[in-house]
Write an enzyme that holds these catalytic residues in place. Structure first.
Site, short mmCIF file in Angstrom:
data_model
loop_
_atom_site.label_atom_id
_atom_site.label_comp_id
_atom_site.label_asym_id
_atom_site.label_seq_id
_atom_site.Cartn_x
_atom_site.Cartn_y
_atom_site.Cartn_z
N HIS A 50 0.87 -1.18 0.00
CA HIS A 50 0.00 0.00 0.00
C HIS A 50 0.90 1.23 0.00
CE1 HIS A 50 -3.55 -1.99 2.33
NE2 HIS A 50 -2.67 -2.95 2.07
N TYR A 219 -6.07 -7.55 -1.06
CA TYR A 219 -6.31 -6.35 -1.89
C TYR A 219 -5.86 -6.56 -3.33
CZ TYR A 219 -1.43 -5.36 -0.35
OH TYR A 219 -0.09 -5.41 -0.04
P1 FAD Z 1 14.73 -2.57 1.50
O1 FAD Z 1 13.60 -2.34 0.57
O2 FAD Z 1 14.86 -3.87 2.22
O3 FAD Z 1 16.06 -2.29 0.67
C1 FAD Z 1 17.35 -2.52 1.19
C2 FAD Z 1 18.29 -2.68 0.00
O4 FAD Z 1 19.64 -2.66 0.45
C3 FAD Z 1 18.09 -4.00 -0.74
O5 FAD Z 1 17.93 -3.75 -2.12
C4 FAD Z 1 19.37 -4.78 -0.44
O6 FAD Z 1 19.75 -5.65 -1.48
C5 FAD Z 1 20.37 -3.64 -0.26
N1 FAD Z 1 21.54 -3.98 0.57
C6 FAD Z 1 21.54 -4.59 1.78
N2 FAD Z 1 22.80 -4.74 2.24
C7 FAD Z 1 23.62 -4.20 1.31
C8 FAD Z 1 25.03 -4.05 1.21
N3 FAD Z 1 25.86 -4.48 2.17
N4 FAD Z 1 25.54 -3.44 0.10
C9 FAD Z 1 24.72 -3.00 -0.90
N5 FAD Z 1 23.37 -3.13 -0.86
C10 FAD Z 1 22.83 -3.72 0.24
N6 FAD Z 1 5.46 -1.08 3.54
C11 FAD Z 1 4.53 -0.18 3.11
O7 FAD Z 1 4.78 1.03 3.10
N7 FAD Z 1 3.29 -0.61 2.69
C12 FAD Z 1 2.95 -1.93 2.68
O8 FAD Z 1 1.83 -2.28 2.29
C13 FAD Z 1 3.92 -2.89 3.12
N8 FAD Z 1 3.63 -4.22 3.11
C14 FAD Z 1 4.57 -5.11 3.53
C15 FAD Z 1 4.26 -6.46 3.54
C16 FAD Z 1 5.18 -7.40 3.98
C17 FAD Z 1 4.78 -8.85 4.01
C18 FAD Z 1 6.47 -6.98 4.41
C19 FAD Z 1 7.49 -7.97 4.88
C20 FAD Z 1 6.78 -5.62 4.40
C21 FAD Z 1 5.84 -4.68 3.97
N9 FAD Z 1 6.13 -3.30 3.97
C22 FAD Z 1 5.19 -2.40 3.55
C23 FAD Z 1 7.42 -2.81 4.47
C24 FAD Z 1 8.39 -2.53 3.37
O9 FAD Z 1 8.54 -3.62 2.48
C25 FAD Z 1 9.76 -2.15 3.96
O10 FAD Z 1 9.57 -1.29 5.05
C26 FAD Z 1 10.60 -1.46 2.90
O11 FAD Z 1 10.91 -2.34 1.85
C27 FAD Z 1 11.88 -0.87 3.50
O12 FAD Z 1 12.61 -0.21 2.49
P2 FAD Z 1 14.16 -0.01 2.64
O13 FAD Z 1 14.61 0.72 1.41
O14 FAD Z 1 14.47 0.56 3.97
O15 FAD Z 1 14.76 -1.47 2.65
#
Ligand code: FAD
Length: 381
Positions: A50, A219
């Site tokens: 979402h 959804y």
């Molecule tokens: P991530 O998207 O995890 O990205 C981290 C990136 O860093 C990855 O690409 C990884 O490969 C990279 N990385 C890691 N370590 C290294 C390294 N050492 N060197 C280089 N690259 C690295 N959120 C919402 O807002 N709405 C929703 O409806 C929702 N539904 C969800 C449903 C589920 C089942 C889950 C599990 C989560 C959901 N979330 C939702 C939460 C959301 O998916 C996460 O909060 C979000 O992806 C976090 O984004 P981020 O960029 O912090 O981390």
């Protein structure tokens, strides 16, 4: 960047949902930013997500709002319903009401479709796949980053957008595995033909509830109605698997949620492939930055997904961090990071807390404090 000794003003580690947003916003604000992602190439990962009006305003600024609106589904309500009787526990208006009251659309979309648009919109020469950060050396005037491909980059500032197992978090706070929350989620994209053949109505955004907060959030992930998704929340005793998810089955869904309302039963019957994921957690961190290193998104405040705002908080972080750096310039990074944390800590922690409690919108409540928030104009500090 052409060789292994390049210098960059800002390095973003991780091109996930938060890192990609940070790259777009910082580049748009005129910063020299490069992003390093461990994955070899972009992959359409995940399933449904979402995106609230709070973050669609950021996508408007980035130039992606219209495209995401075209792809995504626009639910008129978030319904909460009793899993057995189907009684409505709440009807939270979204759709036109949300656009008017909160200033942008509320969409549900496939995470991979959204991420693909985010990645495609970035200046491709700033994006470096196949770069897994393996070592950091904090020096007086910069940070030396070493990647698994042997490359070294000197960065003025480093943004840890590297997710729940963040290496940047580990540098700041020491090694500590995330905690298993005691909950798992079954996730499935459901066969639409089978769903339609049931003759029942499948609402565009509905959360079914059972005792002890067990639930199924279901959804649409496409505006044309061609994809329907569910994710459950189920408390379990533990998680012993080494993998990030395991296969589940229709039988397991039946055993967990069978004998429920006919619409839930139809969802179970239409399930072909379903996987089971552990939900990980951390307590709110007491340090968001140190020196030239700063965290955002799941690296900083991971949460159980029950408020559907985890990625939204990551993208809000990116918007506020960009505004703070714009105020101070990169030389003033210490003030920028202090202002960033002061602006973000209370809101992100509140969302993390409510998300973990799994109470959001179960009963009638006013979600304006989440959805009407505008990260582009909110007061800093
Ligand atoms: P991530 O998207 O995890 O990205 C981290 C990136 O860093 C990855 O690409 C990884 O490969 C990279 N990385 C890691 N370590 C290294 C390294 N050492 N060197 C280089 N690259 C690295 N959120 C919402 O807002 N709405 C929703 O409806 C929702 N539904 C969800 C449903 C589920 C089942 C889950 C599990 C989560 C959901 N979330 C939702 C939460 C959301 O998916 C996460 O909060 C979000 O992806 C976090 O984004 P981020 O960029 O912090 O981390």
């Amino acid at each position: 960047m052409t060789n292994s000794t390049d210098k960059v003003d800002i390095a973003v580690i991780g091109a996930g949902l938060g890192g990609a947003a940070a790259t777009a916003l910082l580049a748009g604000a005129g910063f020299s930013v490069h992003t390093f992602e461990q994955a070899a190439a972009f992959t359409r990962l995940g399933a449904g997500i979402h995106i609230g009006p709070n973050v669609m305003k950021i996508f408007r600024h980035i130039g992606l709002e219209k495209r995401l609106e075209e792809i995504g589904s626009h639910p008129d309500f978030w319904f909460s319903r009793d899993g057995r009787t189907g009684d409505y526990l709440s009807r939270i208006p979204l759709g036109d009401y949300g656009r008017k009251e909160y200033g942008a659309s509320y969409i549900t979309i496939h995470r991979g479709d959204m991420h693909a648009e985010q990645i495609a919109a970035l200046p491709q020469d700033r994006l470096h796949f196949g770069h897994r950060l393996t070592a950091i050396e904090e020096r007086e005037k910069d940070v030396l980053l070493t990647f698994d491909n042997g490359r070294q980059v000197a960065a003025g500032l480093v943004i840890g957008a590297d997710g729940i197992n963040s290496m940047i978090r580990e540098i700041l706070l020491g090694p500590e595995k995330p905690r298993f929350s005691g909950w798992v989620g079954h996730r499935a994209l459901v066969n639409m033909d089978k769903l339609r053949s049931s003759g029942l109505e499948f609402e565009a955004c509905v959360k079914w509830w059972w005792e002890a907060s067990r639930h199924i959030m279901a959804y649409a992930t496409k505006g044309n109605g061609s994809e329907y998704y569910y994710v459950t929340g189920v408390p379990v005793d533990g998680w012993e698997h080494e993998t990030s998810f395991v296969d589940s089955s229709r039988e397991e869904m039946e055993a967990t949620f069978g004998g429920s309302h006919p619409v839930v039963q139809a969802l179970i019957d239409a399930t072909e492939t379903v996987t089971k994921w552990p939900f990980w957690n951390r307590d709110p961190l007491n340090l968001w930055s140190r020196g030239r290193l700063v965290l955002l998104g799941d690296a900083c405040h991971p949460m159980r997904p029950h408020m559907a705002q985890g990625a939204c908080m990551a993208i809000e972080d990116a918007a506020i961090l960009t505004r703070c750096l714009k105020e101070t310039g990169t030389d003033g990074y210490k003030d920028a990071f202090t202002l960033y944390e002061a602006t973000r800590r209370e809101r992100a922690t509140k969302v993390q807390t409510i998300s973990n409690a799994n109470t959001w919108l179960k009963e009638p409540e006013d979600p304006a404090w989440v959805y009407a928030y505008d990260p582009l104009t909110a007061i800093l500090g």
